[in-house]
Each structure stands twice: as structure tokens, then as C-alpha cells.
Design an enzyme around this catalytic site. Sequence first.
Site, PDB file in Angstrom:
ATOM      1  N   GLY A  19      -6.689 -71.507  -6.153  1.00 38.98           N
ATOM      2  CA  GLY A  19      -7.971 -72.028  -6.611  1.00 38.98           C
ATOM      3  C   GLY A  19      -8.324 -73.302  -5.894  1.00 38.98           C
ATOM      4  O   GLY A  19      -7.546 -73.816  -5.084  1.00 38.98           O
ATOM      5  N   GLY A  21     -10.658 -77.104  -6.642  1.00 41.71           N
ATOM      6  CA  GLY A  21     -11.440 -77.900  -7.578  1.00 41.71           C
ATOM      7  C   GLY A  21     -11.952 -79.159  -6.919  1.00 41.71           C
ATOM      8  O   GLY A  21     -11.939 -79.273  -5.693  1.00 41.71           O
ATOM      9  N   GLY A  22     -12.374 -80.091  -7.745  1.00 45.83           N
ATOM     10  CA  GLY A  22     -12.938 -81.324  -7.246  1.00 45.83           C
ATOM     11  C   GLY A  22     -11.949 -82.116  -6.408  1.00 45.83           C
ATOM     12  O   GLY A  22     -12.324 -82.931  -5.562  1.00 45.83           O
ATOM     13  N   TYR A  23     -10.688 -81.864  -6.611  1.00 40.85           N
ATOM     14  CA  TYR A  23      -9.626 -82.657  -6.018  1.00 40.85           C
ATOM     15  C   TYR A  23      -9.191 -82.121  -4.662  1.00 40.85           C
ATOM     16  O   TYR A  23      -8.820 -82.866  -3.773  1.00 40.85           O
ATOM     17  CB  TYR A  23      -8.461 -82.632  -7.017  1.00 40.85           C
ATOM     18  N   LYS A  25      -7.458 -78.219  -2.832  1.00 42.69           N
ATOM     19  CA  LYS A  25      -7.013 -76.846  -3.084  1.00 42.69           C
ATOM     20  C   LYS A  25      -5.757 -76.817  -3.941  1.00 42.69           C
ATOM     21  O   LYS A  25      -4.977 -77.765  -3.953  1.00 42.69           O
ATOM     22  CB  LYS A  25      -6.773 -76.129  -1.757  1.00 42.69           C
ATOM     23  N   VAL A  26      -5.576 -75.703  -4.631  1.00 42.59           N
ATOM     24  CA  VAL A  26      -4.404 -75.521  -5.481  1.00 42.59           C
ATOM     25  C   VAL A  26      -3.624 -74.310  -4.971  1.00 42.59           C
ATOM     26  O   VAL A  26      -4.205 -73.250  -4.719  1.00 42.59           O
ATOM     27  CB  VAL A  26      -4.803 -75.307  -6.962  1.00 42.59           C
ATOM     28  N   LYS A  40      -1.282 -79.107  -6.331  1.00 38.36           N
ATOM     29  CA  LYS A  40      -2.624 -79.592  -6.003  1.00 38.36           C
ATOM     30  C   LYS A  40      -2.504 -80.468  -4.787  1.00 38.36           C
ATOM     31  O   LYS A  40      -1.788 -81.471  -4.796  1.00 38.36           O
ATOM     32  CB  LYS A  40      -3.184 -80.429  -7.149  1.00 38.36           C
ATOM     33  N   ASP A 136     -13.009 -84.926 -19.320  1.00 36.03           N
ATOM     34  CA  ASP A 136     -13.544 -83.703 -18.698  1.00 36.03           C
ATOM     35  C   ASP A 136     -12.969 -82.466 -19.391  1.00 36.03           C
ATOM     36  O   ASP A 136     -12.462 -81.547 -18.747  1.00 36.03           O
ATOM     37  CB  ASP A 136     -13.240 -83.694 -17.203  1.00 36.03           C
TER      38      ASP A 136
HETATM   39  P1  ADP Z   1     -11.072 -78.647 -11.210  1.00 35.89           P
HETATM   40  O1  ADP Z   1     -10.874 -79.876 -10.372  1.00 35.89           O
HETATM   41  O2  ADP Z   1     -12.350 -77.922 -10.953  1.00 35.89           O
HETATM   42  O3  ADP Z   1     -10.772 -78.851 -12.661  1.00 35.89           O
HETATM   43  P2  ADP Z   1      -8.451 -77.819 -10.507  1.00 35.89           P
HETATM   44  O4  ADP Z   1      -8.262 -78.498  -9.208  1.00 35.89           O
HETATM   45  O5  ADP Z   1      -7.840 -78.460 -11.702  1.00 35.89           O
HETATM   46  O6  ADP Z   1      -9.985 -77.599 -10.721  1.00 35.89           O
HETATM   47  O7  ADP Z   1      -7.922 -76.334 -10.451  1.00 35.89           O
HETATM   48  C1  ADP Z   1      -8.568 -75.335  -9.687  1.00 35.89           C
HETATM   49  C2  ADP Z   1      -8.054 -73.967 -10.078  1.00 35.89           C
HETATM   50  O8  ADP Z   1      -6.676 -73.835  -9.776  1.00 35.89           O
HETATM   51  C3  ADP Z   1      -8.139 -73.708 -11.581  1.00 35.89           C
HETATM   52  O9  ADP Z   1      -9.388 -73.174 -11.927  1.00 35.89           O
HETATM   53  C4  ADP Z   1      -7.001 -72.709 -11.803  1.00 35.89           C
HETATM   54  O10 ADP Z   1      -7.454 -71.399 -11.543  1.00 35.89           O
HETATM   55  C5  ADP Z   1      -5.998 -73.112 -10.774  1.00 35.89           C
HETATM   56  N1  ADP Z   1      -4.938 -73.958 -11.365  1.00 35.89           N
HETATM   57  C6  ADP Z   1      -4.961 -75.304 -11.525  1.00 35.89           C
HETATM   58  N2  ADP Z   1      -3.832 -75.761 -12.070  1.00 35.89           N
HETATM   59  C7  ADP Z   1      -3.035 -74.683 -12.283  1.00 35.89           C
HETATM   60  C8  ADP Z   1      -1.712 -74.488 -12.851  1.00 35.89           C
HETATM   61  N3  ADP Z   1      -0.979 -75.521 -13.320  1.00 35.89           N
HETATM   62  N4  ADP Z   1      -1.241 -73.230 -12.923  1.00 35.89           N
HETATM   63  C9  ADP Z   1      -1.971 -72.182 -12.467  1.00 35.89           C
HETATM   64  N5  ADP Z   1      -3.206 -72.302 -11.943  1.00 35.89           N
HETATM   65  C10 ADP Z   1      -3.746 -73.522 -11.829  1.00 35.89           C
END
Ligand code: ADP
Length: 290
Positions: A19, A21-23, A25-26, A40, A136
Site C-alpha cells: 500500500g 499513504g501520506g508517508y 510506500k508500505v 513503512k 486522524d
Molecule cells: P495512510 O498514510 O494513508 O494512513 P499508511 O501509510 O498508514 O496510509 O498505510 C497505507 C496502506 O498500507 C494501508 O491502507 C494498508 O493497506 C497498508 N498497511 C499499513 N500498515 C499496515 C500493517 N501494519 N499491516 C498490514 N498492512 C498495512
Amino acid sequence: SYDELKKCTSNFSESNEIGSGGYGKVYRGMLSVGQVVAIKRAQQGSMQGGIEFKTEIELLSRVHHKNLVGLVGFCFEQGEQMLVYEFMPNGTLRESLSGKSGIHLDWKRRLRIALGSARGLAYLHELANPPIIHRDVKSSNILLDENLTAKVADFGLSKLVSDSSKGHVSTQVKGTLGYLDPEYYMTQQLTEKSDVYSFGVVMLELVTAKQPIEKGKYVVREVRMVMNKNDEEHYGLTNMIDPSIRNTENLAGFGRFLELAMQCVEDSAADRPTMSELVKALETILQNDG
Ligand code: ADP
């Protein structure tokens, strides 16, 4: 250790990206002890001077609760900024509610998810030292572990709240549209009650499965409108319930749950319950209904 972290995270590839997010890639990764983790990885330059990153680490390293996503490790060396979390195999609550993950959350499960995340947030508000306002709270920041236990994630926007600054934070308004406390938005006075508002929106998501804003309409307003109408128009409320639980399930405690959600999204923060009051009320619902 750092070396181990470096090894397990050295081969980032699109195939293990889970995934973004704002930060940044994960990614999914594995530690040599066999533990699966979510990593992250900050985009270069996405952090101003690394302060936000260090703040998140400091927060997370102090906070342990079974309804909060645990920080396993971190590194910020050689230009890399990485946070390593427990891996949540069942993704986010938002994905489940939108039918993307193929997991059906029955009504009882939804009550447990609400109670679990409320406990995590109550811990942040009342037992973490100093208290932490999440800032948030939303269904995409509530993750589900292998047992579908809810864990609150992403403290990237959290700030430590010391007594002197409590309630008088004058930084810019942060949060996600649709979840944002209108009183905080107007006054910029941040308190724990802003998380309570956002959590009320999540509770309405558990009932309706709808996103907070759909086709330009706010679910909070829609539900408030149908609830204010007289009895014969209450079918309007029935129509708002998630079809996947509407007909097939015994919605025990539904009325009280909805009432609590509406208290959480009261315009005035003073009319909202605290997180720990909410925890108690949700516990009562679950006890009464088996
Ligand atoms: P945002 O900054 O938009 O809140 P994140 O960076 O926290 O998004 O996470 C992006 C995506 O990564 C999430 O929507 C989720 O699908 C996946 N993800 C984040 N953390 C975890 C985790 N600990 N375990 C599994 N999937 C995760």
C-alpha cells in the site's frame, strides 16, 4: 538489529508493496526470526527534517496496547527512514467494509471492532503519558489482525500533548475530510473530543458501510436527518443500514449503538462522551447481547 533490518528491507520490490499513504510506500517483509512485518518507507524528502518521523517513533516506542498496531523497530540512517510494524494480515477496516478484502464482518464482529478500537484510543487519551490525541481516526487507520481484532494505526499526525499546551494547540488543522470535528475546524482548539467525533463517523461506517462522504453527501447529516423524521419514515434509516447485515442478521444492540454514534458526532464537543465512557457503553452492549 539495524543490520537485520537492513537485510530484510534491502530488497524492496513492487511485488511486496502492500500500500501507500501520506508517508510513503508500505511493504511486507520478514525478520529472520520469522516474524512478518509491515515496513513503512518514507519517500525521500517527504519528511521535514525528520522531525515528524522522530516524533512518531518516540510516541510508538512508548505505547503498547493490544488494540494499537505495535512498532517492532525503526531505522533512520543512511538517508533511509523506515518504520517496522506488526503485520496485519486482514488489512484495513475500510477495505473490509467496501467489500474489497472478501471478509464479511457480521454485526457482532462490528461491535467488537468498535469496542477494540475505542479501547486503543481510550488508552492513548487516558493512560499514555503524556496523553496522545490521534488526530486522524478513520476506518483506513483501523487494521485487522489474524483474529479480526481491531488495532489502531498511524500516529503520523499525532502530537504529544503536555498539560501546558493541552487544548491550546494552535497549529494548522489536520485530519481527513468527512472525519473532521467541526468544532476543532472552527476554533482550532484540539482536544481528545476531536478523536471522539472521528470515531463516531467510523461507528456510522460500521452501520452503513458507506464512506463518510458519498456523492457529496455527509453520512452524518443523512443519518441525523432520517432519525429526526417521524416514525413512519423510519424506513429511511433501514435503507441506510449496510445491505450485507440488514436482513440476515440479528442486530442486537443496534439502537443503542446508533445512539452512541450520534452522541459522538454532536456538533458541540461538550455533548460528546469521552473515549472511556464510550468503552463502558460498548462493553454493556456486548455483554447484554451475548
Ligand atoms: P495512510 O498514510 O494513508 O494512513 P499508511 O501509510 O498508514 O496510509 O498505510 C497505507 C496502506 O498500507 C494501508 O491502507 C494498508 O493497506 C497498508 N498497511 C499499513 N500498515 C499496515 C500493517 N501494519 N499491516 C498490514 N498492512 C498495512
